[in-house]
Design an enzyme around this catalytic site. Structure first.
Site, PDB file in Angstrom:
ATOM      1  N   ASP B 349      58.565  62.658  67.383  1.00  0.00           N
ATOM      2  CA  ASP B 349      59.661  61.893  67.960  1.00  0.00           C
ATOM      3  C   ASP B 349      59.426  61.671  69.458  1.00  0.00           C
ATOM      4  OD1 ASP B 349      62.418  60.838  67.608  1.00  0.00           O
ATOM      5  OD2 ASP B 349      62.901  62.395  69.072  1.00  0.00           O
ATOM      6  N   GLU B 386      55.669  58.383  67.515  1.00  0.00           N
ATOM      7  CA  GLU B 386      56.635  57.353  67.902  1.00  0.00           C
ATOM      8  C   GLU B 386      56.281  57.061  69.350  1.00  0.00           C
ATOM      9  OE1 GLU B 386      61.434  56.551  67.725  1.00  0.00           O
ATOM     10  OE2 GLU B 386      60.775  58.451  68.505  1.00  0.00           O
TER      11      GLU B 386
END
Lengths: 111, 705
Positions: B349, B386
């Site tokens: 993330d 990401e």
């Protein structure tokens, strides 16, 4: 926790009363291992066992592996739904056969 | 054999102790006791605190003797502990000097950053004791598990179809019919469903322990309690979320999750974890003191020169990822999940943060990313970034990869959405996206393995909402609709939100079919969002992070209502998995290197071998030569796909096939069921082998064989 063994149609039925947790697991292992001899046929009657912790389940799995090494067999009888559920969800039930009653378990080992 | 060092050397009250081993960090079960080890370079004193499970106050506080500190590590073995029934914490004394980065508070009970099991939130949503002196409790857990023959599957990344899902949301709705809704065990019951859908990888949104009550509040719109449902806010990096386990109340979440992974592997499904190493749940200087802040604030967090917290995560603090200690913690953590849980890969993330230095500046060769790329234990794990963060660093196509890292391809998502809704000027971009985005990845020779293609993910609209809303509708989140992204590139097909208009509803279903077709015939790795395969809507909420209710939960009744969407997904996934020519690891060469008479990929339009690339055009088609499948190593059919995103029907001249071969129709999103799609292998011979009329806003897939 108390452990009591009887013989029923040449099968050893081991009844566990109380709970198996980190405190009682070593004693359970010691007591049950007395009956783990080559070719043994054991039923673990759990109908009076109200709780097994993860330490308890691990001890049972270790005993199960010893029984396999000695060409023995064992099955479980009388598990509460709660304990059976926990064993299913944590994968331990993959290693044990379970029956509803002791008689069914004894018959299964004799057939 | 008994070791000669397995006896105590010291006592403290009734406790028997000896000096421990500093490595590994954490609490480790050793013969006769437990080895505790915790790092803090600035603490002047450390105590081990022991609680009985759930007890409000500790039963023992054992100081680490001076000689129990090795370097900057406090370590000791405590003998004869009933470790299954205790919880442990540390207390650390040291300077409170925020300007210098220190925030020690010797009264706080601190959770071990390396704990493998955490109590305190054992049952999801159960109201916690807000006055608990130690809300998130480190426990000691067995690390043994009988994996039998299990091994991570090591499916090549380009052969995956990833299914992104939320553990609780997947089965929490009563319509799921599972025995233990919202749990790891619930997912296990749904494995047959996942197999029928055909996905071979699930990506779990964060499953590390987090506090669902963090920032809980009441929604001003509907009076419902809002909580942290998604869980992008770690308490402990090594511990699974207890509330996601049906056995969490017995503290057996570790075994339950391992059992799920083992069963998924047995069924050919990999497991990727969404890991959140960019921040922790401690927030900024006003946040709670759970662990890191009290153990070594200066090491764990990126701090401004004044000692405040940098906020590149948008969540109050930023983990100091390129500090050597934190870097090692992340490495230890990932190795642990790969080794002890047989996890197949990780999605990071806000991974751009992992490439910032200790002052927040982006680095050219970030040591953490390089370490992970070359780590021997993680050698076969998928590493997916990401590739952006909340501080404005956007690295899609430029994320430091060493040929190992894949990326969530945000440009794929945006271009596909715009093309889908009929924007003009996108053919050039689409040609790139459909062939694995060589414009982004070829310069590093990263091939199709770098691109995770997706149109929807947990962040943003669901696919049904993407074709039903022009604007986000996040009022229920209680932030005046200011939260969530505004660049959705969505189109409502003529009416905002739900409608009874059959024309609009049919168009929406067609657009969903168009989207999933384009996704699954693109080179790269497709990822679908859980629920899209049955037309799940969140009522236009594009940021449902706080909605632990019907907005987020998957309603399995949709499977019946939207059976045609499910069938389309299922057959499209099967088609991709049946055709290696759709799953090349490397980019096309745009030449005929196999001598088949056809280049590996060729572009077409209304005329075969000719594309109108002008900005007003919304039509494009391409042909894949089966002789070039997997770089020419396997043979496949010829596959032709035509996409007409114009609102009028257009004829497409079909390229001629090698002698003896004919065109068969596999999918045509313009026609109603059951002729919209066929089972792979059961395609239907088309009458006109020279031209195909492609309906308005429609996609066709032909197989040449």
């Amino acid at each position: 926790m108390e452990i009591k063994a009887t013989t029923q149609n040449e099968v050893t039925v081991i009844e566990i009363t109380g709970c198996i947790d980190g405190n009682t697991a070593p004693k359970a292992e010691e007591e049950i291992m007395k009956y783990v001899v080559p070719g043994c046929r054991l039923v673990l009657n759990m109908s009076q066992c109200n709780y097994i912790s993860s330490a308890g389940l691990r001890v049972l799995l270790v005993i199960g592996k010893q029984i396999l090494l000695k060409n023995g067999s064992w099955v479980f009888a009388g598990l509460s739904e709660e304990i059976k559920d926990v064993m299913d969800m944590t994968g331990f039930s993959n290693f044990f056969k379970t029956y509803t009653t002791v008689n069914e378990a004894v018959n299964a080992l004799r057939s | 054999m008994l070791r000669i060092d397995s006896h105590p050397t010291h006592t403290y009250g009734d406790f028997k102790l000896r000096i421990g081993k500093p490595i590994p960090f954490g609490a480790t079960i050793v013969p006769s006791g437990v080895n505790f080890s915790v790092y803090s370079p600035h603490a002047t004193r450390c105590e081990l605190v022991l609680f009985e499970k759930h007890a409000p106050q500790p039963f023992a506080i054992i100081p680490f003797r001076d000689e129990f500190r090795i370097g900057n590590v406090f370590t000791m073995v405590v003998f004869d502990l009933d470790y299954e029934n205790i919880e442990y914490a540390y207390r650390m004394d040291g300077p409170f000097d925020p300007k210098e980065g220190h925030r020690f508070d010797k009264t706080k009970f601190l959770m071990d950053p390396y704990t493998k099991c955490i109590g305190g939130r054992d049952i999801w949503g159960e109201e916690p004791n807000w006055n608990d002196v130690y809300p998130h409790r480190a426990r000691i857990y067995f690390d043994d598990f009988d994996w039998e023959q299990d091994h991570p599957l090591e499916i090549p990344i380009e052969d995956l179809v990833v299914y992104e899902m939320h553990v609780r949301g997947f089965t929490r709705h009563l319509s799921s019919g599972v025995k233990h809704p919202g749990t790891f065990a619930g997912i296990r019951e749904k494995i047959p469903y996942l197999k029928e859908l055909g996905v071979n990888c699930i990506e779990l949104m964060p499953i590390h322990e987090f506090n669902e009550f963090e920032n809980s509040r009441i929604s001003p719109v509907n009076g419902q309690r809002l909580i942290n449902y998604w869980g992008y806010s770690n308490i402990g990096f090594f511990a699974p979320k207890a509330g996601y386990a049906a056995t969490g109340k017995y503290g057996m979440q570790v075994d339950e999750l391992k059992t799920l992974v083992k069963e998924l592997h047995k069924n050919g499904i990999e497991v990727i974890l969404d890991v959140v190493f960019n921040h922790t749940a401690e927030g900024n200087e006003n946040g709670p003191c759970i662990s890191y802040r009290g153990i070594d604030n200066k090491t764990y967090y990126m701090l401004t020169p004044d000692g405040y917290y940098y906020n590149f995560s948008g969540c109050g603090n930023t983990l100091n990822c390129n500090n050597p200690i934190v870097r090692n913690m992340i490495l230890d953590c990932l190795r642990y999940w790969a080794t002890d849980y047989h996890i197949d890969g990780f999605r990071f993330d806000l991974a751009a943060i992992l490439g910032r230095d200790q002052n927040g500046a982006p680095m050219h060769s970030p040591p953490l990313l390089e370490t992970l790329a070359f780590d021997p234990v993680l050698g076969k794990c998928k590493l997916i970034a990401e590739a952006w963060d909340a501080g404005g660093l956007y690295q899609v196509g430029s994320f430091p990869s060493w040929g190992r890292w894949a990326e969530w391809n945000g440009k794929y998502r945006d271009d596909l959405r715009r093309f889908l809704r009929g924007d003009d000027g996108l053919l050039g971009a689409m040609a790139q996206r459909l062939q694995g985005s060589p414009d982004l990845y070829q310069w590093q020779q990263r091939g199709n393995r770098a691109s995770i293609n997706f149109i929807t993910a947990h962040d943003g609209f669901t696919l049904m909402d993407l074709v039903s809303h022009n604007w986000k509708h996040n009022e229920a989140n209680g932030e005046n609709n200011n939260d969530g992204g505004n660049d959705n590139y969505s189109w409502n097909c003529g009416w905002e939100g739900n409608t009874d208009d059959p024309v609009i509803n049919n168009l929406r279903i067609k657009q969903i079919k168009n989207a999933i077709t384009m996704l699954l015939i693109s080179q790269g790795t497709p990822m679908v969002l859980s629920g899209d395969e049955m037309g799940k809507s969140q009522g236009g909420n594009n940021n449902a992070y706080c909605q632990d209710n019907e907005i987020s939960w998957l309603d399995w009744g949709l499977l019946k209502k939207n059976v045609q969407i499910f069938n389309f997904f299922k057959n499209m996934i099967a088609f991709r998995r049946n055709h290696p020519v759709l799953r090349n690891g490397t980019h096309f060469k745009n030449t005929d290197y196999m001598g088949s008479g056809y280049p590996d990929i060729s572009w077409h339009g209304q005329k075969a071998w000719y594309v109108d690339w002008s900005s007003g055009s919304r039509m494009i088609a391409f042909l894949l030569c089966g002789k070039h499948a997997k770089g020419g190593t396997v043979s496949d059919n010829y596959i032709y796909i035509a996409m007409n995103m114009h609102w009028e029907m257009h004829g497409f001249e079909l390229p001629k096939l090698p002698g003896g071969m004919k065109w068969y129709i596999f999918a045509n999103t313009d026609v109603p069921v059951p002729n919209d799609i066929y089972s792979p292998g059961e395609e239907v011979l088309i009458e006109n082998q020279y031209e195909f009329l492609v309906g308005p806003r429609s996609v066709i897939v032909l197989v040449g064989k």
